[in-house]
Scaffold this active site. Structure first.
Site, PDB file in Angstrom:
ATOM      1  N   GLN A 194      -1.737  -5.536  -2.364  1.00 56.49           N
ATOM      2  CA  GLN A 194      -1.654  -5.000  -1.001  1.00 56.49           C
ATOM      3  C   GLN A 194      -1.994  -3.515  -0.896  1.00 56.49           C
ATOM      4  O   GLN A 194      -2.651  -3.085   0.042  1.00 56.49           O
ATOM      5  CB  GLN A 194      -0.259  -5.258  -0.420  1.00 56.49           C
ATOM      6  CG  GLN A 194      -0.091  -4.719   0.985  1.00 56.49           C
ATOM      7  CD  GLN A 194       1.111  -5.281   1.688  1.00 56.49           C
ATOM      8  OE1 GLN A 194       1.193  -6.479   1.925  1.00 56.49           O
ATOM      9  NE2 GLN A 194       2.051  -4.429   2.023  1.00 56.49           N
ATOM     10  N   HIS A 227      12.463  -5.219  -4.283  1.00 50.37           N
ATOM     11  CA  HIS A 227      13.257  -4.321  -5.128  1.00 50.37           C
ATOM     12  C   HIS A 227      12.432  -3.948  -6.366  1.00 50.37           C
ATOM     13  O   HIS A 227      12.474  -2.811  -6.825  1.00 50.37           O
ATOM     14  CB  HIS A 227      14.559  -5.006  -5.575  1.00 50.37           C
ATOM     15  CG  HIS A 227      15.561  -5.186  -4.476  1.00 50.37           C
ATOM     16  ND1 HIS A 227      16.887  -4.837  -4.613  1.00 50.37           N
ATOM     17  CD2 HIS A 227      15.446  -5.673  -3.220  1.00 50.37           C
ATOM     18  CE1 HIS A 227      17.546  -5.117  -3.493  1.00 50.37           C
ATOM     19  NE2 HIS A 227      16.686  -5.641  -2.630  1.00 50.37           N
ATOM     20  N   TRP A 259      10.221  -2.761   4.339  1.00 47.19           N
ATOM     21  CA  TRP A 259      10.078  -1.321   4.144  1.00 47.19           C
ATOM     22  C   TRP A 259       8.914  -0.961   3.215  1.00 47.19           C
ATOM     23  O   TRP A 259       8.184   0.004   3.438  1.00 47.19           O
ATOM     24  CB  TRP A 259      11.377  -0.680   3.651  1.00 47.19           C
ATOM     25  CG  TRP A 259      11.206   0.800   3.405  1.00 47.19           C
ATOM     26  CD1 TRP A 259      11.361   1.452   2.231  1.00 47.19           C
ATOM     27  CD2 TRP A 259      10.819   1.801   4.375  1.00 47.19           C
ATOM     28  NE1 TRP A 259      11.100   2.803   2.395  1.00 47.19           N
ATOM     29  CE2 TRP A 259      10.764   3.033   3.700  1.00 47.19           C
ATOM     30  CE3 TRP A 259      10.504   1.772   5.735  1.00 47.19           C
ATOM     31  CZ2 TRP A 259      10.422   4.236   4.332  1.00 47.19           C
ATOM     32  CZ3 TRP A 259      10.148   2.971   6.366  1.00 47.19           C
ATOM     33  CH2 TRP A 259      10.114   4.169   5.664  1.00 47.19           C
ATOM     34  N   ASN A 260       8.710  -1.770   2.168  1.00 47.98           N
ATOM     35  CA  ASN A 260       7.591  -1.440   1.263  1.00 47.98           C
ATOM     36  C   ASN A 260       6.266  -1.508   2.004  1.00 47.98           C
ATOM     37  O   ASN A 260       5.419  -0.619   1.866  1.00 47.98           O
ATOM     38  CB  ASN A 260       7.565  -2.387   0.069  1.00 47.98           C
ATOM     39  CG  ASN A 260       8.764  -2.176  -0.830  1.00 47.98           C
ATOM     40  OD1 ASN A 260       8.837  -1.178  -1.534  1.00 47.98           O
ATOM     41  ND2 ASN A 260       9.718  -3.080  -0.777  1.00 47.98           N
ATOM     42  N   SER A 261       6.078  -2.558   2.785  1.00 49.16           N
ATOM     43  CA  SER A 261       4.826  -2.693   3.534  1.00 49.16           C
ATOM     44  C   SER A 261       4.666  -1.546   4.530  1.00 49.16           C
ATOM     45  O   SER A 261       3.578  -0.977   4.681  1.00 49.16           O
ATOM     46  CB  SER A 261       4.793  -4.034   4.281  1.00 49.16           C
ATOM     47  OG  SER A 261       4.795  -5.088   3.352  1.00 49.16           O
ATOM     48  N   HIS A 306       5.293  -7.695   8.982  1.00 51.26           N
ATOM     49  CA  HIS A 306       6.676  -8.045   9.337  1.00 51.26           C
ATOM     50  C   HIS A 306       7.571  -6.805   9.212  1.00 51.26           C
ATOM     51  O   HIS A 306       8.746  -6.858   9.506  1.00 51.26           O
ATOM     52  CB  HIS A 306       7.166  -9.156   8.405  1.00 51.26           C
ATOM     53  CG  HIS A 306       7.373  -8.695   6.980  1.00 51.26           C
ATOM     54  ND1 HIS A 306       6.439  -7.951   6.279  1.00 51.26           N
ATOM     55  CD2 HIS A 306       8.412  -8.864   6.129  1.00 51.26           C
ATOM     56  CE1 HIS A 306       6.907  -7.704   5.068  1.00 51.26           C
ATOM     57  NE2 HIS A 306       8.089  -8.237   4.952  1.00 51.26           N
ATOM     58  N   ASP A 362      16.182  -5.140   7.783  1.00 50.36           N
ATOM     59  CA  ASP A 362      15.891  -3.790   8.268  1.00 50.36           C
ATOM     60  C   ASP A 362      14.588  -3.713   9.067  1.00 50.36           C
ATOM     61  O   ASP A 362      14.200  -2.636   9.509  1.00 50.36           O
ATOM     62  CB  ASP A 362      15.786  -2.838   7.065  1.00 50.36           C
ATOM     63  CG  ASP A 362      14.694  -3.277   6.083  1.00 50.36           C
ATOM     64  OD1 ASP A 362      14.433  -4.494   5.985  1.00 50.36           O
ATOM     65  OD2 ASP A 362      14.101  -2.416   5.420  1.00 50.36           O
ATOM     66  N   GLN A 363      13.898  -4.842   9.233  1.00 53.09           N
ATOM     67  CA  GLN A 363      12.527  -4.793   9.768  1.00 53.09           C
ATOM     68  C   GLN A 363      12.467  -4.306  11.218  1.00 53.09           C
ATOM     69  O   GLN A 363      11.514  -3.620  11.611  1.00 53.09           O
ATOM     70  CB  GLN A 363      11.868  -6.164   9.591  1.00 53.09           C
ATOM     71  CG  GLN A 363      11.722  -6.520   8.114  1.00 53.09           C
ATOM     72  CD  GLN A 363      11.571  -7.998   7.828  1.00 53.09           C
ATOM     73  OE1 GLN A 363      11.343  -8.799   8.738  1.00 53.09           O
ATOM     74  NE2 GLN A 363      11.691  -8.389   6.568  1.00 53.09           N
TER      75      GLN A 363
HETATM   76  N1  UDP Z   1       2.695  -7.555  -1.452  1.00 52.74           N
HETATM   77  C1  UDP Z   1       1.558  -7.611  -2.246  1.00 52.74           C
HETATM   78  N2  UDP Z   1       0.631  -8.576  -1.966  1.00 52.74           N
HETATM   79  C2  UDP Z   1       0.758  -9.461  -0.953  1.00 52.74           C
HETATM   80  C3  UDP Z   1       1.917  -9.375  -0.135  1.00 52.74           C
HETATM   81  C4  UDP Z   1       2.871  -8.410  -0.412  1.00 52.74           C
HETATM   82  O1  UDP Z   1       1.348  -6.817  -3.162  1.00 52.74           O
HETATM   83  O2  UDP Z   1      -0.140 -10.301  -0.799  1.00 52.74           O
HETATM   84  C5  UDP Z   1       3.710  -6.540  -1.793  1.00 52.74           C
HETATM   85  C6  UDP Z   1       3.696  -5.386  -0.837  1.00 52.74           C
HETATM   86  O3  UDP Z   1       2.746  -4.423  -1.256  1.00 52.74           O
HETATM   87  C7  UDP Z   1       5.130  -4.890  -0.887  1.00 52.74           C
HETATM   88  C8  UDP Z   1       5.939  -6.129  -1.250  1.00 52.74           C
HETATM   89  O4  UDP Z   1       5.026  -7.106  -1.695  1.00 52.74           O
HETATM   90  O5  UDP Z   1       5.259  -3.911  -1.888  1.00 52.74           O
HETATM   91  C9  UDP Z   1       6.705  -6.716  -0.074  1.00 52.74           C
HETATM   92  O6  UDP Z   1       7.815  -5.935   0.184  1.00 52.74           O
HETATM   93  P1  UDP Z   1       8.319  -5.643   1.653  1.00 52.74           P
HETATM   94  O7  UDP Z   1       9.486  -4.723   1.539  1.00 52.74           O
HETATM   95  O8  UDP Z   1       7.218  -5.184   2.509  1.00 52.74           O
HETATM   96  O9  UDP Z   1       8.744  -7.049   2.244  1.00 52.74           O
HETATM   97  P2  UDP Z   1       9.623  -8.289   1.727  1.00 52.74           P
HETATM   98  O10 UDP Z   1       8.787  -9.019   0.772  1.00 52.74           O
HETATM   99  O11 UDP Z   1      10.893  -7.778   1.146  1.00 52.74           O
HETATM  100  O12 UDP Z   1       9.888  -9.055   2.980  1.00 52.74           O
END
Ligand code: UDP
Length: 485
Positions: free
Chosen positions: A362, A33, A380-382, A377, A401-402
């Site tokens: 990332q 978020h 949504w951000n990834s 995984h 949502d994955q």
């Molecule tokens: N992320 C990062 N470095 C890492 C792992 C994850 O910057 O080593 C960031 C990634 O760029 C993304 C967020 O963490 O913006 C993860 O959000 P995502 O919605 O993909 O997954 P969630 O963490 O909610 O499962």
């Protein structure tokens, strides 16, 4: 922590007149978020000149700014003001409360303290003109109502997921529930491509009303009820972290009832920004290491900020990487490291072929030309970051949502594959080798996947630049919020 003094006076909208527009972002305190909200907040402040205040819980705020002096205080970085609120959970130990209790305590404290914070901003001559919030924070609408200011949901997942929830709560709940234990049962939701039960957000399959899933689903139900009520007065607006060109049909599928505003923007704009991480970036020189690798040769692996890889999954990945002989950069967070894994790292870590890190930047990694594939995984951000950087994906969805995102990657955008998993949800090493070969190899399918990945990246570029669809949508949103149109 709340440095300004509270007053019990409620403010009317007229008090905000004659002031610069001021957006207050209230963000649920998890990485998925915080990242999109912070990026939108910065983008909004930079491109529209509006005043922006970003607020999340004190605990998250401390972790975001742990490397700066006075990291638990509010401050202005020259662009936006950071003003945390107390959720009363500062000394909470993970796992000691169930989801229902946690969200209830969070809601009671946060609602009270955010209301105080808004009042203090008014009293301090910085009246809020619009509140922007992520989900699980439905009470923000009540506070905005109390102060006579608008509030807008910033949906931080795909538009397809938003539309799926919308249709679930508007006529499709009983059909989906009746088939919830048939993973390959197909559902046709208005305007969306056909989805199987396994592709739908996992919370929709909640059965036990006391479960974690049911608690989250209840929060989504309340969110859509709020939007329904708003619809009786005015067409609700929802900002969505996607690009118009990526999800045209999903955005349109609810557009009669809700104004969906896609405002996704380009990761390149935040490549230099480490601020906002809840995790300490690994000190290893992984970017320099990537510089030594050939173009599109490296496999990047990360399961985001919340999912924990099982020991068995870690072993299978090690096996797959060994067999494939491709260079890799692998994120395994500190909280996911077990004795066994550390031993693996000691053995393999200095291997020129691979690097294991606890946390990386990332977006910078995905934007590096050496990266040729992302084992993700599908948070949504990834997914969005990978798509916007043109990196094909091997999708290993876990929950939430994955599964829907993996479906979009594989069948709507055609820029990746969903890996097969065993009965325990583990991807085998040999399956990974197969996926790497398919995506990075010279076969026809690999060429097609890589071409499509580039195409979606270009579409994001066009939408995200000044004058592109996301940029225009955001500016129109601000103009409307300020009554300029
Ligand atoms: N992320 C990062 N470095 C890492 C792992 C994850 O910057 O080593 C960031 C990634 O760029 C993304 C967020 O963490 O913006 C993860 O959000 P995502 O919605 O993909 O997954 P969630 O963490 O909610 O499962």
């Amino acid at each position: 922590m709340q440095t300004m003094h509270s007053s019990s006076i409620s403010r009317s909208p007229s008090m905000a007149d004659n002031h610069q527009p001021h957006f207050l972002f209230i963000t649920y305190p998890v990485q998925s978020h915080i990242n999109p909200s912070l990026h939108l907040a910065k983008h909004l402040a930079t491109t529209t000149g509006a005043a922006v205040t970003f607020s999340t819980s004190i605990s998250a705020h401390r972790r975001m700014f742990s490397s700066t002096p006075n990291s638990d205080k509010d401050f202005n970085d020259g662009l936006i003001t950071y003003l945390p609120f107390s959720d009363g959970l500062e000394s909470h130990i993970r796992g000691t409360m169930d989801a229902k209790e946690y969200l209830s305590v969070f809601r009671t404290n946060s609602k009270r303290n955010v209301s105080i914070l808004v009042n203090e901003l008014f009293a301090g001559g910085r009246p809020v003109t619009c509140m922007v919030h992520t989900f699980l924070l439905n009470w923000v609408a009540d506070i905005a109502g109390e102060y006579g200011i608008p509030s807008v949901l910033f949906w931080i997942q795909a538009a397809t997921v938003f539309a799926t929830y919308y249709h679930f709560f508007h006529g499709f709940e009983s059909l989906i529930k009746a088939h919830s234990d048939e993973p390959s049962f197909s559902v046709c939701l208005p305007g969306l491509q056909q989805l199987q039960i396994r592709d739908l957000p996992s919370f929709l399959m909640a059965t036990d009303s006391d479960s974690h899933y049911a608690t989250i689903l209840d929060s989504f139900r309340e969110l859509f009820e709020i939007l329904d009520r708003e619809q009786e007065r005015v067409k609700p607006r929802v900002l969505i972290n996607t690009f118009q060109e990526w999800e045209t049909d999903a955005l349109a599928s609810v557009s009669t009832e809700i104004e969906t505003i896609p405002v996704g923007h380009l990761p390149k704009e935040y490549t230099n920004s480490g601020a906002g991480y809840l995790f300490k970036e690994d000190e290893k020189k992984y970017m320099e290491w990537l510089d030594t690798k050939e173009e599109e040769s490296v496999v990047y692996i990360s399961f985001g900020s919340l999912s924990v890889m099982k020991k068995e999954q870690i072993e299978e990945i090690v096996q797959g990487l060994k067999e494939s002989k491709r260079p890799y950069l692998w994120v395994v967070r500190k909280d996911n490291r077990e004795k066994e894994l550390i031993e693996i790292e000691e053995e393999e870590g200095e291997d020129v072929n691979g690097m294991m890190v606890e946390w990386c930047s990332q977006v910078r990694v995905l934007a590096h030309k050496a990266v040729g594939c992302f084992v993700t995984h599908c948070g949504w951000n990834s997914t969005l970051e990978s798509l916007a950087c043109g990196v094909p994906m091997v999708c290993v969805p876990q929950w939430s949502d994955q599964g829907t995102n993996a479906k979009l990657v594989e069948s709507l955008w055609g820029c990746g594959v969903r890996s097969e998993v065993d009965a325990g949800g583990v991807v085998k090493g040999e399956e990974l080798v197969k996926c790497f070969e398919l995506i990075m190899g010279n076969g026809e399918k690999g060429v097609e996947i890589r071409t499509k990945a580039k195409m979606w990246k270009d579409k994001a570029m066009d939408a995200g630049i000044e004058g592109g669809s996301s940029d225009l949508n955001l500016k129109a949103f601000v103009d409307k919020s300020c009554g300029r149109v």
